[in-house]
Design a protein around this motif. Sequence first.
Motif, PDB file in Angstrom:
ATOM      1  N   GLY A  53       0.806  -1.215   0.000  1.00 46.45           N
ATOM      2  CA  GLY A  53       0.000   0.000   0.000  1.00 46.45           C
ATOM      3  C   GLY A  53       0.835   1.259   0.000  1.00 46.45           C
ATOM      4  O   GLY A  53       1.476   1.592   0.991  1.00 46.45           O
ATOM      5  N   ASN A  54       0.839   1.982  -1.102  1.00 48.80           N
ATOM      6  CA  ASN A  54       1.573   3.245  -1.200  1.00 48.80           C
ATOM      7  C   ASN A  54       0.567   4.389  -1.126  1.00 48.80           C
ATOM      8  O   ASN A  54      -0.268   4.561  -2.016  1.00 48.80           O
ATOM      9  N   MET A  59       3.131   8.621  -3.030  1.00 52.19           N
ATOM     10  CA  MET A  59       3.043   8.715  -4.486  1.00 52.19           C
ATOM     11  C   MET A  59       3.344  10.133  -4.966  1.00 52.19           C
ATOM     12  O   MET A  59       3.853  10.316  -6.077  1.00 52.19           O
ATOM     13  N   GLU A  60       3.050  11.152  -4.150  1.00 52.91           N
ATOM     14  CA  GLU A  60       3.471  12.515  -4.504  1.00 52.91           C
ATOM     15  C   GLU A  60       4.990  12.598  -4.571  1.00 52.91           C
ATOM     16  O   GLU A  60       5.550  13.238  -5.481  1.00 52.91           O
ATOM     17  N   LEU A  61       5.668  11.960  -3.618  1.00 45.32           N
ATOM     18  CA  LEU A  61       7.133  11.987  -3.614  1.00 45.32           C
ATOM     19  C   LEU A  61       7.676  11.267  -4.833  1.00 45.32           C
ATOM     20  O   LEU A  61       8.635  11.732  -5.469  1.00 45.32           O
ATOM     21  N   PHE A  62       7.081  10.135  -5.164  1.00 42.69           N
ATOM     22  CA  PHE A  62       7.529   9.398  -6.340  1.00 42.69           C
ATOM     23  C   PHE A  62       7.189  10.148  -7.635  1.00 42.69           C
ATOM     24  O   PHE A  62       7.915  10.048  -8.625  1.00 42.69           O
ATOM     25  N   TRP A 116      -3.640   6.939  -4.378  1.00 38.56           N
ATOM     26  CA  TRP A 116      -3.188   5.687  -3.790  1.00 38.56           C
ATOM     27  C   TRP A 116      -2.732   4.728  -4.885  1.00 38.56           C
ATOM     28  O   TRP A 116      -3.242   4.754  -6.008  1.00 38.56           O
ATOM     29  N   CYS A 117      -1.807   3.845  -4.539  1.00 36.25           N
ATOM     30  CA  CYS A 117      -1.329   2.869  -5.517  1.00 36.25           C
ATOM     31  C   CYS A 117      -1.012   1.559  -4.804  1.00 36.25           C
ATOM     32  O   CYS A 117      -0.258   1.536  -3.832  1.00 36.25           O
ATOM     33  N   LEU A 118      -1.597   0.479  -5.297  1.00 36.06           N
ATOM     34  CA  LEU A 118      -1.403  -0.847  -4.730  1.00 36.06           C
ATOM     35  C   LEU A 118      -0.297  -1.548  -5.512  1.00 36.06           C
ATOM     36  O   LEU A 118      -0.556  -2.238  -6.493  1.00 36.06           O
ATOM     37  N   ALA A 397      -1.752   9.818   6.576  1.00 35.67           N
ATOM     38  CA  ALA A 397      -1.032   9.820   5.305  1.00 35.67           C
ATOM     39  C   ALA A 397      -0.645  11.216   4.843  1.00 35.67           C
ATOM     40  O   ALA A 397       0.439  11.413   4.277  1.00 35.67           O
ATOM     41  N   MET A 398      -1.508  12.201   5.096  1.00 35.42           N
ATOM     42  CA  MET A 398      -1.310  13.534   4.533  1.00 35.42           C
ATOM     43  C   MET A 398      -1.192  14.637   5.574  1.00 35.42           C
ATOM     44  O   MET A 398      -0.669  15.711   5.286  1.00 35.42           O
TER      45      MET A 398
END
Length: 547
Positions: A53-54, A59-62, A116-118, A397-398
């Motif tokens: 779970g990302n 995901m903003e950082l990536f 979000w990204c799984l 998370a935020m």
Amino acid sequence: MNRLADNAERVPVLIAGGSLVGLSASLFLGRLGIGHLLVEKHPRTSHHPRGRGNNIRTMELFRTAGVESAIREAASVLADNHGILQTPSLTGTEGHWLFREMDPGGKAARISPAGWCLCSQNDLEPVLLNAAQELGGDLRFSTELISFEQDAEGVTATLLDRRSERRSTVRADYLIAADGPRSPVREALGIGQSGRGELFHNVSITFRAKRLADAVGDRHFIACYLTNPEADGALLPVDNQESWVFHAPWHPERGEPLEAFDDERCARHIRTAVGMPDLEVEITGKAPWHAAERVADHYSDGRVFLAGDSAHEMSPTGAFGSNTGIQDAHNLAWKLAAVMGGWAGPALLETYGMERRPVAQATSARAAARSAEHSHPGYSAPATEDRGPQSNVMAVAMGYRYVRGAVAGADPSAPAVPDHFTVSAEPGSRAPHMWVHRCGVRLSTLDLYERTCVLLTGPGGAAWHEAGRRAADALGVPLDCYRVGEGPDHELAPEPGTDWAELHGTAPDGAVLVRPDGFVAWRAERSVPDPEAAMTRALREVLRLEA
């Protein structure tokens, strides 16, 4: 200097550990142009699907690091999986969704350019590895850090090539220990840990079962908690077809040996849990894991820094651990780059633990509470633990923030992780996302934050804009200055219906200073008589520059 350093290989930064956090540190340092060497004792990246779970902030950082699209491509097979199901079996009609959608109503799109990204660890790590290598990172697998010594000028480390058994010496300015929860580096430094300790234990079982997808049907979940008292556990899809992961409770505290989890027992447990006694199950792998709540008492010692599981352990429920570790690496990377680049004082590095440790303490407690809320298999939560809904994952998370550290004007009484998330540009908080256009190209304001501090001003902020340039030039600090508004004098044009000043909590003549990691360092709500003096004070305080 240690005598072993005389003939040692020299690198600016040595990273011990090549899992998610170490690879992320390599990527972030590479993006900032900082040379480094990463060593990992295992021969390759992880082959076990875990840590999937990302969250949005990660995901903003990536996204900023240029790998978001590659990660989503690697995760495409699970792109349509959502929610967590809890049910006695997959064949009955009972059960309910603990939650059905990660982002009901698409609210996240209004506060972030990412989502979000799984993406399982075994799919994510190769993406990070390739990106880090493309940036010139030196990443060596089957190489282990076996000892180190530090002095006032750097760290001298002894490495072992596990294939050739050859030893070598490396001299680094700094060492990042991303070497896991049993961190040999942390142990060598004598850094203790605080927290509740071990919470529960599971064995992660990878298996193939072609007919299981028929029982799952269109319930494409992220995870399914199976609650049969004779065989409980958590089922996770790998490809939604025939490859799966099952987390089975393990009780070493009762004397249960790991060897008891042979293939026959694991297959029988899975059949009973899913409610399919004749299911053909092929066990392909097993790995024990331990959920704990521990945070290191210190995040650094001299020139050595802890990141990820070496700094904190937490329950996997909510995937807070890996995200917190990746965010550790991001926080540390820009500070190392600033100090090594000469535009921040060495004391800036002291703010790493000052900022990140309170976040880990609060997040680990939330993770344990979420395990209780979800009745995670194997976890017997204490009666005093809050079992009420912990639904506001967005706050963790935020909403995490830095009330002490490389910030000026933050509220020291504010919690590191609030109960609820609200968009804010208060000092110490994540800078808001806003779509703007620069030279005809649409981008998020978050895309501006990576290599330097950024000064944003509104339509009436011309004085701040010029003052920022003068103050930064005088201090030798790289600073990108942008005016947000319509017309040729403004570098960033807002989209219709958006108000930069309102979003950032200022008047039209205010200003906001944002750090390279996208956190608000300082804010002026309106103009002041001497903006250059105010900017100079803010930059000095944030970057720990001596007067």
